[in-house]
Design an enzyme around this catalytic site. Structure first.
Site, short mmCIF file in Angstrom:
data_model
loop_
_atom_site.label_atom_id
_atom_site.label_comp_id
_atom_site.label_asym_id
_atom_site.label_seq_id
_atom_site.Cartn_x
_atom_site.Cartn_y
_atom_site.Cartn_z
NE ARG A 134 45.24 -25.97 12.34
CZ ARG A 134 44.02 -25.98 11.81
NH1 ARG A 134 43.56 -27.10 11.26
NH2 ARG A 134 43.27 -24.91 11.80
CG ASP A 194 65.42 -12.21 19.40
OD1 ASP A 194 64.60 -11.39 18.94
OD2 ASP A 194 65.12 -13.38 19.64
CE LYS A 231 59.05 -16.73 8.24
NZ LYS A 231 60.48 -16.71 8.60
CB ILE A 279 61.83 -22.41 16.96
CG1 ILE A 279 60.34 -22.80 16.94
CG2 ILE A 279 62.67 -23.51 16.33
CD1 ILE A 279 59.75 -23.00 15.55
CE LYS A 313 54.84 -18.50 19.14
NZ LYS A 313 55.46 -18.13 17.88
CB SER A 318 33.11 -28.74 13.24
OG SER A 318 33.06 -28.92 11.85
CB SER A 360 55.80 -20.40 7.82
OG SER A 360 54.55 -20.65 8.45
CE1 TYR A 405 55.76 -15.69 9.86
CE2 TYR A 405 54.09 -17.39 9.58
CZ TYR A 405 55.37 -17.02 9.94
OH TYR A 405 56.25 -17.95 10.38
CB ALA A 444 60.35 -14.23 11.11
CE1 TYR A 502 40.44 -22.62 13.19
CE2 TYR A 502 39.47 -24.61 12.27
CZ TYR A 502 40.19 -23.98 13.25
OH TYR A 502 40.70 -24.70 14.30
#
Lengths: 140, 333
Positions: B217, B31, B148, B11, B180, B205, B117, B144, B78, B282
């Site tokens: 999502r 960075d 945040k 980002i 990533k 599922s 986040s 994580y 981060a 999940y």
């Protein structure tokens, strides 16, 4: 004066001309026109098509364009010159939209996403600078 | 001068590209590029900026006042791995580092926009509202998210959020995410799976109320994220915590189908069992509540999933140069 609504196909030559004025390259202009028309259909408005063209341009070149903006040629304060330089591509594009495509200030404002007053300021200085720019090139 | 921490990241580099589009080049990137094999440095290669500062040197330079004329810090840096197990590293990197930057911005009246986040919402049992009153009630599922949330709570307690903006990014996809590894978006993974095998694998599922691949999502295109941040830079009066999603939940199946469609192919999706270790953690549904951002005045339309995926696939993933790049020269040069 009544303005005739143009379809995306009618605008093809205009957009190619704008691309060539902005880039000076046939290949790059073709690529820009192709990208612009990727999402267009027969119902796409002129303003939306030109907005897409501008997006495609700044996506690839940012505000870079061949446009001599110098305090010596237009006798303006340095702070204003710096601000004009930051928006070089949008200023040149606004002048071209006004002079080549004959768009109204409000339409240009919608295309470049800036207030009408900003566009008027850009057109005022942009025309002067573009004349100087062309004269510089002609004398080179 | 604008500073972007994590400026070579996903980002962060996209934000640099956005600022370049607006003619802004007086930007310092902070960075840690790591190994050359990740190719993260390529995120910067087509973009314009004034200088690069190593991540570990930056807090000291700030404290010594060595950097003058900072108007804004966009703090994206981060460790964003949700599977990171070193809690102390996450605390120091995501919480401690952020506190130093926030302290500088408050003392020097510089604009601060930082990355929180959606991981702070945990399993979503308390909803997805970015209302500031609910910050303490959230229960992140991983360290994580907790790191945040700790910073959000600290920022709230110390009045930082009266001036700064914290952004809770949902599922962001788009160009410049290539370094990533496991944390890349499903679009990126699907694009490569289609190229290699012609099919895409999605999790089955394990809940009766969701069909396979219908887990939902809030997917947001990275250009919408940078558009929001650019708007916030121009609106210093906008402060607080904000969700950064589209406000519409879409399924993984939709995402995979859009990827196939962008490649001009018919969808072929295989559903595989979810690993046992993931099943109890999940999430089947996440969706940002976006009313707060809209009421603050942001009124641009978000890119649809189909359009965003099409652009990402056709203009970037399938292109010879997949990186955000507005440093190309016209033939006038």
């Amino acid at each position: 004066m009544t303005r005739i609504k143009k379809t995306p196909l009618d605008l093809l030559d205009d957009i190619y001309s704008l691309a060539y004025w902005m880039t000076g390259s046939e290949d790059t202009s073709r690529d820009l026109v192709n990208r612009t028309y990727l999402y267009a259909n027969t119902k796409t408005r002129e303003t939306d098509l030109l907005k897409t063209f501008r997006e495609c341009y700044v996506d690839q070149f940012g505000q870079y364009t061949d446009f001599c903006i110098s305090e010596k040629t237009c006798h303006t304060p340095l702070k204003l010159i710096e601000s004009l330089r930051q928006w070089a591509a949008d200023i040149k594009f606004s002048v071209l939209l006004s002079e080549i495509s004959g768009l109204k200030h409000r339409q240009i404002s919608e295309i470049v996403g800036k207030p009408v007053d900003t566009v008027r300021l850009w057109l005022f200085w942009g025309r002067k600078l573009l004349v100087n720019d062309i004269q510089l090139k002609a004398s080179a | 001068m604008v500073i972007i921490t994590g400026g070579a990241g996903f980002i962060g580099s996209a934000m640099l590209w956005e600022l370049n589009r607006n003619g802004e080049e007086n930007i310092i990137i902070v960075d840690d590029l790591g190994s050359t094999t990740t190719g993260q440095w390529r995120n910067l290669s087509g973009l314009r900026f004034a200088d690069f500062i190593a991540k570990n040197l930056f807090p000291d330079l700030l404290e010594r006042g060595a950097l003058e004329g900072i108007s804004a810090i966009i703090h994206m840096g981060a460790n964003s791995s949700t599977t990171e197990t070193d809690a102390d590293h996450l605390l120091s990197n995501n919480f401690g580092y952020s506190k130093k930057i926030a302290a500088y911005c408050m003392a020097h009246d510089a604009r601060l926009i930082y990355a929180s986040s959606a991981a702070t919402y945990g399993d979503g049992q308390n909803g997805y509202s970015d209302n500031i009153d609910g910050v303490d009630t959230l229960r992140p599922l991983n360290m994580y998210g907790y790191s945040k949330q700790l910073f959000d709570r600290w920022a709230l307690k110390h009045g930082v959020l009266d001036k700064a903006s914290g952004l809770k990014f949902f599922n962001v996809y788009g160009p410049n995410e290539y370094h990533k590894d496991d944390m890349t978006s499903v679009v990126f993974k699907a694009f490569h799976q289609i190229g290699e095998k012609g099919t895409v694998q999605l999790f089955q599922s394990h809940r009766p109320d969701y069909l396979d691949g219908e887990q939902l999502r809030d997917f947001i295109y990275v250009r919408d994220c940078t558009s929001i941040m650019a708007w916030m830079l121009e609106k210093p009066e906008v402060s607080g915590l904000f969700n950064v999603g589209t406000g519409t939940a879409r399924s993984f199946k939709d995402l995979a189908t859009a990827t196939f469609s962008a490649l001009g192919r018919q969808p072929e999706i295989n559903y595989i069992p979810m690993p046992e270790t993931l099943r109890d953690k999940y999430q089947y549904y996440t969706c940002a509540e976006m009313a707060k951002l809209h009421s603050a005045g942001y009124n641009k339309t978000f890119t649809s999933l189909e359009k965003g995926v099409k652009e990402y696939v056709q203009h970037y993933l399938a292109a010879s140069n997949p990186y955000l790049d507005n440093g190309k020269k016209t033939s006038h040069a």
